[in-house]
Design a protein around this motif. Sequence first.
Motif, short mmCIF file in Angstrom:
data_model
loop_
_atom_site.label_atom_id
_atom_site.label_comp_id
_atom_site.label_asym_id
_atom_site.label_seq_id
_atom_site.Cartn_x
_atom_site.Cartn_y
_atom_site.Cartn_z
N ARG A 99 53.26 -22.96 63.99
CA ARG A 99 52.55 -23.73 65.02
C ARG A 99 51.05 -23.77 64.72
N SER A 137 60.28 -25.12 67.32
CA SER A 137 59.04 -25.24 66.57
C SER A 137 57.91 -25.68 67.49
N GLY A 138 56.75 -25.14 67.26
CA GLY A 138 55.61 -25.51 68.07
C GLY A 138 54.82 -26.68 67.54
N ARG A 198 49.02 -27.31 63.20
CA ARG A 198 48.29 -28.06 64.23
C ARG A 198 47.66 -29.33 63.69
#
Length: 401
Positions: free
Chosen positions: A137, A162-163, A141
């Motif tokens: 994550r 999943s982030g 980003r």
Amino acid sequence: MLRILYLVHDLSDPAVRRRVLMLQAGGAEVMLAGFRRGENRLADIEGVTPLELGTTADARFAQRLGAVAGAGALLPRKLAGLAKPDVILARNLEMLVLARRASTHFGTVPIAYECLDVHRLMLKAGPAGRLLRGAERHFGRKAGLVVTSSPAFIEHYFKPLSGIRAPIHLLENRVLELDGGDAGLPARMRPTGAPWRIGWFGAIRCRKSLDLLCAFTRRMEGRFEVVLRGRPAYREFDDFDGIVKREPFIRFEGPYRNPEDLSAIYAEVDFTWAIDFFEEGQNSQWLLPNRIYEGGRHGALPIVLEGTETARLAARHGVGIALADGRLETLIQRFAAFSDDDYRARNARLVALGTRPWILDRADCTAFVQRLGALRQPSGQAAPLQPLPSLIANKVDCHER
């Protein structure tokens, strides 16, 4: 011409070679950098000299972490001689870490994250799993796109676990076919009385499959043979070479070039073993392996396991033979009375599909490169998210924001 820096975890992986060829066919200039994990000269790409970042080893997670950390420290110096890329494509989590560093080095370059296999550690509920998903994550980003190979990975991992909140592009592991159009498939003609041959090609890592096929071919007393080709994961077997040598109806024929050798090696077999128990209930249930597309393209009927994404793909096209479970008796019962007439009828359905469901052509390569190129859109302008028209029947999905 779009310039792509492709960061890979294993320069000797044949799948890396296929992706580079695809990007080049799509009109991109590819700069390749990554770790060396083994010697496989069949995976070398003509005209591409990779930038080696170090050496890693399979199943040695701590060693790989150390190698990534060391490469990160040296990355600015390693990249000093390279031209600035337009896009960085990072294959797997460890390369996503380095992609962030590379992007900063070049003065902010858009990143695409290629994740074609969800490792079991990423799925753990405990601290290790949370740590790895947190790392994904964090380093993801800035990713503008996630590229993955199976709808089940989207459904079971990227959406719920999943982030990463980037759009997701579904790019199946189809056969790269750059020359010629859809020539169709010839009907298979088998010599009367010849043994049936099952081909298990590609990444050979599933001990349960090997044990099952050894027992099956012995019980069938030579009516069925198994041909293995590709890259055995020796760490997963007590003695792979010894096992194969002792089996009277199984042989290992070594590595092969993909896509150049596919026609010849699949012509030698009647079926494709498209079952994988390596990570039962998780990755093995969700993946769409190369071999189901390779076999479909070259006329070998897939053998699949019900309840898997592979079985759903085969059922959608109306081809293949599905097993209810992975027991020896189920496999024996399914093929005990299998006849030439059965094979001809099933093969005719596969032939009628043609090659289109199984391949990527130059137009597909161009469309994928254009999708990556769209990441260069100025901030605030959304890149188009429509699916590539000839790649998939399913809609390309993206996260709810």
